[in-house]
Design a protein around this motif. Structure first.
Motif, PDB file in Angstrom:
ATOM      1  N   SER A 138       0.615  -1.099  -0.368  1.00  0.00           N
ATOM      2  CA  SER A 138      -0.024   0.083   0.121  1.00  0.00           C
ATOM      3  C   SER A 138       0.614   1.525  -0.092  1.00  0.00           C
ATOM      4  O   SER A 138       1.553   1.206   0.536  1.00  0.00           O
ATOM      5  CB  SER A 138      -0.817  -0.327   1.063  1.00  0.00           C
ATOM      6  OG  SER A 138       0.540   0.616   1.872  1.00  0.00           O
ATOM      7  N   LEU A 167      -1.380  10.244   1.273  1.00  0.00           N
ATOM      8  CA  LEU A 167      -1.981   9.434   2.228  1.00  0.00           C
ATOM      9  C   LEU A 167      -3.316   9.550   2.270  1.00  0.00           C
ATOM     10  O   LEU A 167      -4.437  11.169   2.318  1.00  0.00           O
ATOM     11  CB  LEU A 167      -1.314   8.989   3.044  1.00  0.00           C
ATOM     12  CG  LEU A 167       0.268   8.259   2.741  1.00  0.00           C
ATOM     13  CD1 LEU A 167       1.076   8.450   3.744  1.00  0.00           C
ATOM     14  CD2 LEU A 167       0.871   7.014   1.945  1.00  0.00           C
ATOM     15  N   ASP A 168      -4.585   8.718   2.451  1.00  0.00           N
ATOM     16  CA  ASP A 168      -5.501   8.904   3.230  1.00  0.00           C
ATOM     17  C   ASP A 168      -5.266   9.593   4.510  1.00  0.00           C
ATOM     18  O   ASP A 168      -4.610   9.418   4.755  1.00  0.00           O
ATOM     19  CB  ASP A 168      -6.347   7.353   2.618  1.00  0.00           C
ATOM     20  CG  ASP A 168      -5.996   7.041   4.123  1.00  0.00           C
ATOM     21  OD1 ASP A 168      -6.329   6.295   5.006  1.00  0.00           O
ATOM     22  OD2 ASP A 168      -5.657   5.591   3.184  1.00  0.00           O
ATOM     23  N   ALA A 169      -6.270   9.930   5.373  1.00  0.00           N
ATOM     24  CA  ALA A 169      -6.231  11.110   6.186  1.00  0.00           C
ATOM     25  C   ALA A 169      -6.460   9.722   7.141  1.00  0.00           C
ATOM     26  O   ALA A 169      -4.909  10.417   8.641  1.00  0.00           O
ATOM     27  CB  ALA A 169      -7.357  11.082   6.607  1.00  0.00           C
ATOM     28  N   GLN A 170      -6.806   8.950   7.767  1.00  0.00           N
ATOM     29  CA  GLN A 170      -6.576   8.042   8.422  1.00  0.00           C
ATOM     30  C   GLN A 170      -4.717   7.096   8.976  1.00  0.00           C
ATOM     31  O   GLN A 170      -4.571   7.690   9.342  1.00  0.00           O
ATOM     32  CB  GLN A 170      -6.830   6.267   8.763  1.00  0.00           C
ATOM     33  CG  GLN A 170      -7.335   5.608   9.478  1.00  0.00           C
ATOM     34  CD  GLN A 170      -8.351   4.753   9.092  1.00  0.00           C
ATOM     35  OE1 GLN A 170      -9.159   4.308   8.323  1.00  0.00           O
ATOM     36  NE2 GLN A 170      -8.186   3.513  10.625  1.00  0.00           N
ATOM     37  N   THR A 171      -4.581   6.859   7.437  1.00  0.00           N
ATOM     38  CA  THR A 171      -3.307   6.284   7.237  1.00  0.00           C
ATOM     39  C   THR A 171      -2.219   7.452   7.655  1.00  0.00           C
ATOM     40  O   THR A 171      -0.970   7.383   8.160  1.00  0.00           O
ATOM     41  CB  THR A 171      -3.100   5.898   5.875  1.00  0.00           C
ATOM     42  OG1 THR A 171      -3.668   4.709   5.389  1.00  0.00           O
ATOM     43  CG2 THR A 171      -1.190   5.097   6.159  1.00  0.00           C
ATOM     44  N   ARG A 172      -2.244   8.542   6.988  1.00  0.00           N
ATOM     45  CA  ARG A 172      -1.795   9.903   7.561  1.00  0.00           C
ATOM     46  C   ARG A 172      -1.147   9.988   9.133  1.00  0.00           C
ATOM     47  O   ARG A 172      -0.310  10.174   9.711  1.00  0.00           O
ATOM     48  CB  ARG A 172      -2.264  10.602   6.976  1.00  0.00           C
ATOM     49  CG  ARG A 172      -1.559  12.419   7.468  1.00  0.00           C
ATOM     50  CD  ARG A 172      -2.074  13.920   6.195  1.00  0.00           C
ATOM     51  NE  ARG A 172      -0.453  14.746   6.075  1.00  0.00           N
ATOM     52  CZ  ARG A 172      -0.885  15.101   4.983  1.00  0.00           C
ATOM     53  NH1 ARG A 172      -1.445  14.914   4.013  1.00  0.00           N
ATOM     54  NH2 ARG A 172      -0.164  16.992   5.301  1.00  0.00           N
ATOM     55  N   SER A 196       0.160  21.206   5.698  1.00  0.00           N
ATOM     56  CA  SER A 196      -1.252  20.816   6.653  1.00  0.00           C
ATOM     57  C   SER A 196      -0.657  21.528   7.923  1.00  0.00           C
ATOM     58  O   SER A 196       0.229  21.217   8.351  1.00  0.00           O
ATOM     59  CB  SER A 196      -1.285  19.345   6.934  1.00  0.00           C
ATOM     60  OG  SER A 196      -1.633  19.435   8.106  1.00  0.00           O
TER      61      SER A 196
END
Length: 254
Positions: A138, A167-172, A196
């Motif tokens: 991934s 990356l998506d928010a959760q993975t980030r 961010s």
């Protein structure tokens, strides 16, 4: 030791056609202490990545000086590890072969390099995937491999250019927490570029807010909050609002 000093650094790009120039950075100065975690924030195009690449030795400043532990930076060096937004893994090499690449380039034997690399693969939680190829991983796992590759050279400074931006928010959020654990364990100096505000507030000891181009230091914001930081706490929200206000001021200058 990983003390970085940036003194009056400017960078001007000359256009290939015509006589036009682009002033990316103007008179940037700040110090990063040994073991400190610094985040650099600023509007798009303000020179954040250019500054990081100059610190890495991948580009040269037009004027000014950057030193690591008092020694001028004149080019790339294993003492400064770089992690890019795009994972930059060799697709034809497995995870462990990607991580050993820099060690092999230094003349370390393949057997010793693999033994050394396995420590860092374990550190980023990829021990079960060391023989996998990048396409089998991934995005978050590929970035873990890229971090392990940078750390395997045991640099004094870790430079990160929006490493979690794709990356998506959760993975980030997960990788932010993992990065902090690694940073606290290795006591490494970290200079981290991000768009961010949330990421900067959660990660850093200080936030360097840059102006619109030409990039200058607008303000250095200390983050005097204990870790781990609760992302929705009043203290975090207050600091986030302060940094957002600084960035908003720059938006209206365009």
């Amino acid at each position: 030791m990983g003390r970085v000093s940036i003194k009056n650094v400017s960078r001007i790009f000359t256009k290939k056609e015509g006589n036009g120039v682009t002033e990316a950075l103007r008179d940037v100065s700040f110090d990063v202490e040994d073991g400190e975690f610094i985040c650099i924030l600023g509007p798009s195009g303000c020179g954040k990545t250019t500054l990081l690449r100059i610190i890495a030795g991948l580009e040269t400043q037009t004027s000014g000086e950057i030193t690591l532990n008092g020694v001028p930076i004149t080019g790339p060096d294993p003492k400064r590890g770089m992690v890019f937004q795009q994972y930059s893994l060799f697709p034809w090499r497995t995870v462990i072969d990607n991580v050993t690449f820099g060690l092999e380039m230094q003349g370390i034997s393949k057997a010793e390099a693999r033994k050394h690399a396995e420590k860092y693969i374990d550190l980023v939680g990829l021990e079960q995937f060391k023989n996998s190829y990048p396409y089998e991983l991934s995005g978050g796992m590929q970035q873990r491999a890229a971090i392990a590759r940078a750390l395997a050279n045991e640099p004094e400074v870790l430079l990160m250019d929006e490493p979690f931006g794709a990356l998506d928010a959760q993975t980030r959020n997960i990788l932010q927490d993992e990065l902090l654990k690694i940073w606290e364990q290795k006591h490494i100096t970290c200079i981290f570029v991000t768009h961010s505000v949330d990421e900067a507030v959660v990660l850093s000891d200080r936030i360097l807010v840059m102006t619109t181009r030409p990039g200058r230091i607008k303000e250095i914001v200390p983050v005097d909050l204990p870790r781990p930081r609760r992302r929705t706490s009043p203290e975090v929200n207050s600091l986030r609002d302060r940094v957002l206000k600084l960035l908003e001021e720059e938006r209206f200058k365009r």
